[in-house]
Design an enzyme around this catalytic site. Structure first.
Site, PDB file in Angstrom:
ATOM      1  N   TYR A  40     -14.140 -15.268  -4.171  1.00  0.00           N
ATOM      2  CA  TYR A  40     -13.658 -16.627  -4.456  1.00  0.00           C
ATOM      3  C   TYR A  40     -14.759 -17.553  -4.980  1.00  0.00           C
ATOM      4  CZ  TYR A  40      -8.972 -15.679  -2.838  1.00  0.00           C
ATOM      5  OH  TYR A  40      -7.696 -15.178  -2.742  1.00  0.00           O
ATOM      6  N   GLU A  85      -2.428   3.951  15.678  1.00  0.00           N
ATOM      7  CA  GLU A  85      -2.322   3.747  14.224  1.00  0.00           C
ATOM      8  C   GLU A  85      -1.746   2.384  13.872  1.00  0.00           C
ATOM      9  OE1 GLU A  85       0.064   5.441  10.299  1.00  0.00           O
ATOM     10  OE2 GLU A  85       0.117   6.644  12.122  1.00  0.00           O
ATOM     11  N   ASP A 127       1.396   8.454  13.798  1.00  0.00           N
ATOM     12  CA  ASP A 127       2.693   8.996  13.388  1.00  0.00           C
ATOM     13  C   ASP A 127       2.501  10.476  13.027  1.00  0.00           C
ATOM     14  OD1 ASP A 127       3.925   6.551  13.654  1.00  0.00           O
ATOM     15  OD2 ASP A 127       3.806   6.029  11.528  1.00  0.00           O
TER      16      ASP A 127
END
Length: 353
Positions: free
Chosen positions: A95, A181, A234
């Protein structure tokens, strides 16, 4: 800091020397993303080989000249920050001149290239990553600015510190660290008071692919307390990929593997073999996409899978079924099955790989 300043001065000195000899200055960068430059070592994970292939960023080539200029621009910013002992995030740098840099990913990539070129860890360059990870459980520490953080007494989530190297007085009675996760599972376990119910533990989530600070904190906790570190992911190729980043590191950051990886990490769940063992209904499982198949095939070819026969077997089960499952699939058995049955049984009977 004098080492950082000297390393930058050496780069600039070479640029000036080329100009004095009327040659176009060139910067030489390692090919960080090339698997041929990576070796696998049990005790470290993926690390860059000493004699790796390089590419040249030339100042006289229209294609690479803009990158050459941006590297010098960011080097000058780092030099000023180190001299004045100030810090900036990667976002701050982007920025400071969005038109010049074009995108955040350009800045991120150049910072990693500079870190690799100078052989200096990113935090020593006075550049902080924006943290997205959370930590909770049996842990207290003091941040660099003197703020006391105590995760132990509450079910409150704390953001992973932006300067992990700067934290001190780490205290914990945890018996293990659990890397989760996803944020939703992390919050669910907190709501169920998992950190205190079974035995004291520390929970961390990188909320998907972990950022640098989350990986640094996992490594710091392991170095400090030498307790087991488990992962709860997962049962899909993406979850396996994320677990491998914590355990073995990533190709693009292999030059910093020694600070980031925890090769002793264990895969606690959700294992593809668990789906059959627990009689999970097929209608709650998700069919593989083409992308899933490609990701799994790429993971199966990686050097570290060969030395993990049990992991290899799990990946074969996943490949054969062409089905994946999120951790939330366990709610099809009962709403609190994960914290009440699944995790306690796994931890008690050694159900990890």
């Amino acid at each position: 800091s004098s080492e950082v300043l000297e390393a930058i001065e050496n780069v600039i000195h070479d640029v000036l020397k080329s100009l004095a000899q009327k040659n176009a200055p060139v910067l030489t960068l390692a090919n960080r993303s090339d698997w041929r430059n990576i070796e696998f070592k049990d005790s470290v994970g993926l690390q860059m080989i000493p004699q790796c292939t390089t590419r040249q960023i030339r100042s006289d080539c229209p294609k690479s000249a803009p990158k050459f200029a941006l590297i010098l621009k960011i080097l000058s910013m780092i030099y000023k920050m180190v001299q004045s002992n100030t810090y900036a995030t990667k976002r701050d740098i982007y920025y400071s001149d969005t038109l010049l840099f074009g995108s955040q990913s350009v800045v991120d990539n150049i910072i990693n290239d500079i870190s690799c070129m100078l052989k200096i860890p990113r935090r020593s360059l006075h550049i902080l990553s924006t943290t997205k990870g959370f930590v909770a459980g049996n842990l207290s520490y003091i941040e660099e600015d003197g703020t006391k953080v105590n995760c132990t007494c509450t079910a409150t989530v704390f953001t992973v510190p932006s300067n992990v190297q700067g934290i001190k007085n780490l205290i914990s009675h945890a018996k293990f660290v659990l890397i989760v996760e996803k944020d939703a599972t992390f919050q669910r376990l907190l709501d169920d008071d998992f950190c205190n119910k079974l035995s004291p533990c520390i929970m961390i989530t990188g909320r998907g692919v972990p950022d640098l600070n989350t990986r640094l904190l996992v490594r710091r906790l392991w170095d400090t307390f030498q307790i087991p570190v488990f992962t709860l992911m997962d049962a899909d190729p993406h979850g396996v990929e994320i677990m491998c980043i914590y355990k073995y590191g990533s190709v693009s950051m292999s030059f910093e593997a020694h600070h980031l990886t925890v090769p002793s990490i264990k895969w606690l769940g959700l294992l593809p073999s668990d789906l059959e063992r627990l009689n999970i209904r097929r209608d709650v499982l998700i069919p593989f996409t083409k992308q899933d198949q490609n990701k799994l095939a790429s993971i199966q070819k990686r050097p570290y899978i060969a030395c993990q026969p049990m992991w290899k077997r799990e990946l074969e089960i996943m490949a054969a079924s062409k089905l994946k499952a999120e951790i939330q699939v366990l709610t099809s058995l009962s709403s609190d099955y994960l914290s009440r049955v699944y995790l306690p049984n796994k931890l008690q009977f050694g159900g990890w790989l």
